[in-house]
Design a protein around this motif. Sequence first.
Motif, PDB file in Angstrom:
ATOM      1  N   GLN A 168      10.677   1.617  14.005  1.00  0.00           N
ATOM      2  CA  GLN A 168      11.382   0.647  14.842  1.00  0.00           C
ATOM      3  C   GLN A 168      10.583   0.394  16.117  1.00  0.00           C
ATOM      4  N   HIS A 169      10.565  -0.858  16.567  1.00  0.00           N
ATOM      5  CA  HIS A 169       9.851  -1.335  17.765  1.00  0.00           C
ATOM      6  C   HIS A 169       8.337  -1.432  17.570  1.00  0.00           C
ATOM      7  N   SER A 170       7.824  -1.208  16.346  1.00  0.00           N
ATOM      8  CA  SER A 170       6.393  -1.407  16.097  1.00  0.00           C
ATOM      9  C   SER A 170       6.086  -2.896  16.126  1.00  0.00           C
ATOM     10  N   VAL A 171       4.939  -3.254  16.727  1.00  0.00           N
ATOM     11  CA  VAL A 171       4.487  -4.651  16.732  1.00  0.00           C
ATOM     12  C   VAL A 171       3.605  -4.847  15.505  1.00  0.00           C
ATOM     13  N   VAL A 172       3.953  -5.824  14.680  1.00  0.00           N
ATOM     14  CA  VAL A 172       3.240  -6.031  13.411  1.00  0.00           C
ATOM     15  C   VAL A 172       2.844  -7.491  13.270  1.00  0.00           C
ATOM     16  N   LEU A 173       1.912  -7.741  12.349  1.00  0.00           N
ATOM     17  CA  LEU A 173       1.483  -9.098  12.020  1.00  0.00           C
ATOM     18  C   LEU A 173       2.059  -9.441  10.644  1.00  0.00           C
ATOM     19  N   VAL A 174       2.748 -10.577  10.558  1.00  0.00           N
ATOM     20  CA  VAL A 174       3.427 -10.978   9.329  1.00  0.00           C
ATOM     21  C   VAL A 174       2.687 -12.160   8.725  1.00  0.00           C
ATOM     22  N   GLY A 177      -3.597  -2.719   8.849  1.00  0.00           N
ATOM     23  CA  GLY A 177      -4.748  -2.570   9.738  1.00  0.00           C
ATOM     24  C   GLY A 177      -4.724  -3.512  10.925  1.00  0.00           C
ATOM     25  N   ALA A 178      -3.601  -4.180  11.193  1.00  0.00           N
ATOM     26  CA  ALA A 178      -3.501  -5.096  12.336  1.00  0.00           C
ATOM     27  C   ALA A 178      -2.367  -4.619  13.236  1.00  0.00           C
ATOM     28  N   MET A 179      -2.625  -4.628  14.537  1.00  0.00           N
ATOM     29  CA  MET A 179      -1.656  -4.222  15.560  1.00  0.00           C
ATOM     30  C   MET A 179      -1.216  -2.772  15.329  1.00  0.00           C
ATOM     31  N   ASP A 180       0.101  -2.496  15.298  1.00  0.00           N
ATOM     32  CA  ASP A 180       0.563  -1.108  15.200  1.00  0.00           C
ATOM     33  C   ASP A 180       0.544  -0.551  13.778  1.00  0.00           C
ATOM     34  N   LEU A 181       0.397  -1.410  12.773  1.00  0.00           N
ATOM     35  CA  LEU A 181       0.401  -0.947  11.382  1.00  0.00           C
ATOM     36  C   LEU A 181      -1.010  -0.554  10.971  1.00  0.00           C
ATOM     37  N   GLY A 189       0.808  -1.225   0.000  1.00  0.00           N
ATOM     38  CA  GLY A 189       0.000   0.000   0.000  1.00  0.00           C
ATOM     39  C   GLY A 189       0.836   1.267   0.000  1.00  0.00           C
ATOM     40  N   GLU A 190       0.124   2.388  -0.151  1.00  0.00           N
ATOM     41  CA  GLU A 190       0.791   3.695  -0.206  1.00  0.00           C
ATOM     42  C   GLU A 190       0.866   4.279   1.189  1.00  0.00           C
ATOM     43  N   GLY A 191       2.049   4.642   1.620  1.00  0.00           N
ATOM     44  CA  GLY A 191       2.263   5.251   2.930  1.00  0.00           C
ATOM     45  C   GLY A 191       2.095   4.252   4.059  1.00  0.00           C
ATOM     46  N   HIS A 192       2.848   4.429   5.150  1.00  0.00           N
ATOM     47  CA  HIS A 192       2.716   3.540   6.305  1.00  0.00           C
ATOM     48  C   HIS A 192       3.215   4.252   7.548  1.00  0.00           C
ATOM     49  N   ASN A 193       2.867   3.705   8.703  1.00  0.00           N
ATOM     50  CA  ASN A 193       3.287   4.302   9.970  1.00  0.00           C
ATOM     51  C   ASN A 193       4.188   3.344  10.762  1.00  0.00           C
ATOM     52  N   VAL A 194       4.871   2.432  10.057  1.00  0.00           N
ATOM     53  CA  VAL A 194       5.748   1.477  10.740  1.00  0.00           C
ATOM     54  C   VAL A 194       7.060   2.165  11.087  1.00  0.00           C
TER      55      VAL A 194
END
Length: 167
Positions: free
Chosen positions: A118-124, A142-146, A111-116
């Motif tokens: 360092q130390h962000s919790v993400v779903l892979v 749209g999951a966890m910190d992303l 996608g375009e643009g992101h808010n990730v």
Amino acid sequence: MALQYLRSLLQSTLPTSHQLCTRSLFPQKRRARTFTSTIPNQATYNQVIRGCRVAQKARKPISPALVDRPQMKGVCLKVGTMKPKKPNSAERKTARVRLSSGRVVTAYVPGEGHNVQQHSVVLVRGGRSQDCPGVRYHLVRGAMDLGGVGNRITSRSKYGTKKPKAT
């Protein structure tokens, strides 16, 4: 004694008149092959030269760190960009993620643009980015910190975007 035994064997193997009539309608189970003294077919010269059949190698998983799992939680170690392979030209957003299993992988941020950061919790989740070498995972928007992609109209479920309010 032996003669009677041989006669009984012969009679049991011969089909009865009822079996002859119904053979085409109701096929009988095949009996086990009887012992023969003939030599089985030998391998041809070409078969000997080529050797035995070799089993195919097992296919490698596309996302080896997620074997038997649909997604996995991780913490971002580093966020950056990467240039794609030859015919394409862009800046692909990627993140280095340490999964909860301890493995460190490179994941693509769709996608375009992101808010990730360092130390962000993400779903892979699994899935290659075809034009980025070494990237075998995607981050779930749209999951966890992303967060989701803003102002997205089509394919919103892939990018974690809510339906816009009708005005």
